[in-house]
Design a protein around this motif. Structure first.
Motif, mmCIF file in Angstrom:
data_model
loop_
_atom_site.group_PDB
_atom_site.id
_atom_site.type_symbol
_atom_site.label_atom_id
_atom_site.label_comp_id
_atom_site.label_asym_id
_atom_site.label_seq_id
_atom_site.Cartn_x
_atom_site.Cartn_y
_atom_site.Cartn_z
ATOM 1 N N VAL A 121 5.399 14.243 -4.272
ATOM 2 C CA VAL A 121 4.211 13.764 -3.319
ATOM 3 C C VAL A 121 3.497 15.138 -2.996
ATOM 4 O O VAL A 121 2.307 15.246 -3.172
ATOM 5 C CB VAL A 121 4.860 13.015 -2.003
ATOM 6 C CG1 VAL A 121 3.432 12.721 -1.110
ATOM 7 C CG2 VAL A 121 5.431 11.769 -2.418
ATOM 8 N N THR A 122 4.275 16.079 -2.552
ATOM 9 C CA THR A 122 3.642 17.138 -2.103
ATOM 10 C C THR A 122 3.035 18.092 -3.668
ATOM 11 O O THR A 122 1.880 18.416 -3.609
ATOM 12 C CB THR A 122 4.625 18.341 -1.775
ATOM 13 O OG1 THR A 122 5.128 17.790 -0.495
ATOM 14 C CG2 THR A 122 4.021 19.745 -1.223
ATOM 15 N N LYS A 136 -0.929 9.312 -5.052
ATOM 16 C CA LYS A 136 -1.321 8.498 -5.816
ATOM 17 C C LYS A 136 -0.808 8.815 -7.299
ATOM 18 O O LYS A 136 -0.163 7.954 -8.009
ATOM 19 C CB LYS A 136 -2.758 8.437 -6.013
ATOM 20 C CG LYS A 136 -3.435 7.621 -4.844
ATOM 21 C CD LYS A 136 -4.946 7.848 -4.877
ATOM 22 C CE LYS A 136 -5.625 7.017 -3.746
ATOM 23 N NZ LYS A 136 -7.275 7.118 -3.867
ATOM 24 N N CYS A 137 -0.680 10.242 -7.710
ATOM 25 C CA CYS A 137 -0.428 10.423 -8.955
ATOM 26 C C CYS A 137 1.254 10.363 -9.088
ATOM 27 O O CYS A 137 1.651 10.000 -9.936
ATOM 28 C CB CYS A 137 -0.858 12.061 -9.194
ATOM 29 S SG CYS A 137 -0.447 12.600 -10.728
ATOM 30 N N ALA A 157 -1.007 19.446 -5.340
ATOM 31 C CA ALA A 157 -1.938 18.278 -4.574
ATOM 32 C C ALA A 157 -2.039 18.738 -3.285
ATOM 33 O O ALA A 157 -3.396 18.600 -2.739
ATOM 34 C CB ALA A 157 -1.461 17.040 -4.841
ATOM 35 N N ALA A 158 -1.084 19.476 -2.571
ATOM 36 C CA ALA A 158 -1.291 19.686 -1.071
ATOM 37 C C ALA A 158 -1.980 20.664 -0.778
ATOM 38 O O ALA A 158 -2.332 21.174 0.340
ATOM 39 C CB ALA A 158 0.300 19.574 -0.742
ATOM 40 N N CYS A 194 -6.195 8.444 -10.785
ATOM 41 C CA CYS A 194 -5.112 7.545 -10.571
ATOM 42 C C CYS A 194 -5.507 6.604 -9.525
ATOM 43 O O CYS A 194 -6.104 6.579 -8.371
ATOM 44 C CB CYS A 194 -4.068 8.413 -9.869
ATOM 45 S SG CYS A 194 -3.277 9.689 -10.698
ATOM 46 N N GLU A 195 -5.415 5.239 -10.129
ATOM 47 C CA GLU A 195 -5.790 4.067 -9.476
ATOM 48 C C GLU A 195 -4.558 3.723 -8.428
ATOM 49 O O GLU A 195 -3.521 3.998 -8.739
ATOM 50 C CB GLU A 195 -5.890 2.944 -10.109
ATOM 51 C CG GLU A 195 -7.069 3.162 -11.437
ATOM 52 C CD GLU A 195 -8.406 3.214 -10.915
ATOM 53 O OE1 GLU A 195 -8.764 2.896 -9.890
ATOM 54 O OE2 GLU A 195 -9.215 4.068 -11.525
ATOM 55 N N ASP A 196 -5.249 3.033 -7.282
ATOM 56 C CA ASP A 196 -4.238 2.594 -6.334
ATOM 57 C C ASP A 196 -3.215 1.648 -6.769
ATOM 58 O O ASP A 196 -3.800 0.815 -7.938
ATOM 59 C CB ASP A 196 -4.803 2.074 -5.010
ATOM 60 C CG ASP A 196 -5.621 3.013 -4.287
ATOM 61 O OD1 ASP A 196 -4.970 4.287 -4.170
ATOM 62 O OD2 ASP A 196 -6.861 3.033 -3.619
#
Length: 409
Positions: free
Chosen positions: A67-68, A73-74, A382-383, A407-409
């Motif tokens: 996530v970090t 989303k990705c 991303a962070a 990246c779609e939800d």
């Protein structure tokens, strides 16, 4: 924001000068250097260099905290994997002719081979992973390739220009059905010819190509390519298949996008390549590696016509290469000599920045700074906060930016 140490892949078709020159190492290298990999591919991941000089695999970083590193989303969309791989590709000799599967084909093929118990590293494995492998290649130097099936009427004209007694019936086959179905029929016929038939037909075709080049015929460039391939692979059906593909010469900054099913062959030159993080390849020929003809025919797309060449949708300074690939997006930033204005780069996902000319200063909103020399790259999780890039030293500078696709939800 950390510098990357990247892996060099020493395939036999590589250049001994292009990658060493880019990285500022002695030229020529002792052995061919074909690809410089930037990313988190399990086979050869990049390493991030910490402030104290310690290194850690980018793959380990992503696995430990997706996530970090990737953004929520990705990470969710790609199962915690960095979905793209960025490369420098330096071809001194032609690669194999190949195509890549769609996402659905890859998932089905991978599941089938898993069920059959074929080891993932086996020579006859077509689908070592369950993901698609679209790719885009952008020329750094003049770059030569075969890609996509030429319009059938042009192929008929080429075949008639080099026609021999043995080739005539095949010319008639595509002339009678000048459409994707006719291409499929001719392609299938050629790549399944018995070796004895190939050994009779190929010398005829090559001799005719020599005459066409000597006469400065309309298809001299195509014929030179066939002769080059025929010399390297004298008994290979892929030489005939190459007669059906568009022959392209890309100038620096021009790119082609190769979606699922596109049959292609890189011939010569240096380029930036971005592709989905996958190893799924269906080879057609011009290689000693495994060729699975039935599976290849399931994957190849016989749509035909001119291969689109992109220059990038240009903004004020940034050119973006548009594709429908959800795994990646590639953009290019240029500074002419004397220009040093700052370009802001913001993204909700992971990024790799690669300097291919000049020197650059990358500054983050939190004040962190990294200087990028030619051949160097940097990882932006991303962070991280947005960054701003400007050229140093007054010379021409160039930056390539790799990001995940939308990246779609």
């Amino acid at each position: 924001m950390e510098l990357l140490r990247n892996a060099v892949r020493p395939y036999a078709w590589g250049s001994r000068t292009a990658i060493p020159e880019l990285l500022g190492r002695p030229v020529p290298a002792p052995h061919p250097e074909a690809e410089l990999w930037m990313g988190a591919h399990p086979g050869d991941p990049s390493h991030v260099i910490g402030p104290d000089g310690t290194e850690r695999s980018l793959l380990e970083l992503v696995d430990a905290d997706p996530v970090t590193q990737l953004g929520e989303k990705c990470a969710k969309r790609w199962g915690g994997r960095l979905p793209f791989l960025l490369k420098i590709l330096a071809a001194e000799e032609p690669l194999s002719m190949q195509a890549h599967p769609s996402a659905a084909q890859a998932a089905e093929g991978h599941a089938r081979e898993e069920q059959l118990g074929i080891p993932r590293d086996a020579a006859n494995r077509n689908y070592p992973d369950p993901t698609a492998k679209p790719e885009l290649v952008c020329a750094l130097t003049e770059f030569h390739a075969l890609a996509g099936f030429r319009a059938p009427d042009r192929t008929v004209k080429l075949l008639k220009a080099i026609e021999t007694p043995g080739l005539a019936k095949y010319t008639g086959l595509i002339e009678a059905q000048p459409d994707p179905s006719g291409l499929r029929a001719l392609f299938t016929t050629w790549i399944t010819l018995p070796q004895s038939a190939l050994d009779s037909l190929l010398p005829e075709v090559l001799d005719s190509c020599v005459r066409h080049v000597q006469e400065h015929g309309e298809f001299a460039v195509e014929c030179r390519t066939i002769l080059e391939l025929g010399e390297a692979h004298p008994r290979d059906a892929g030489v005939l298949a190459a007669l059906l593909l568009n022959r392209l010469t890309l100038r620096a900054g021009e790119a082609i996008y190769l979606p699922a099913g596109n049959l292609h062959l890189y011939l010569h030159g240096t380029a930036v390549e971005i592709l989905a993080n996958s190893d799924n390849i269906l080879r057609c020929g011009l290689t000693p590696k495994h060729v699975d003809v039935p599976e290849l025919l399931r994957v190849v797309d016989f749509a035909c016509g001119e291969m689109p060449v992109q220059c990038g949708d240009s903004g004020e300074r940034v050119s973006v290469y548009r594709t429908d690939a959800p795994e990646f997006e590639l953009s290019r930033v240029e500074w002419a000599a004397g220009q040093d204005d700052e370009i802001s780069l913001d993204s909700a996902g992971p990024q790799i920045l690669l300097c291919t000319a000049g020197d650059l200063l990358v500054t983050a909103d939190d004040g962190e700074k990294v200087e990028l020399r030619r051949g160097q790259s940097v990882w932006l999780p991303a962070a991280d906060p947005p960054v701003h890039v400007r050229a140093l030293g007054g010379e021409r500078a160039q930056l390539f930016r790799a990001t995940a696709g939308t990246c779609e939800d």
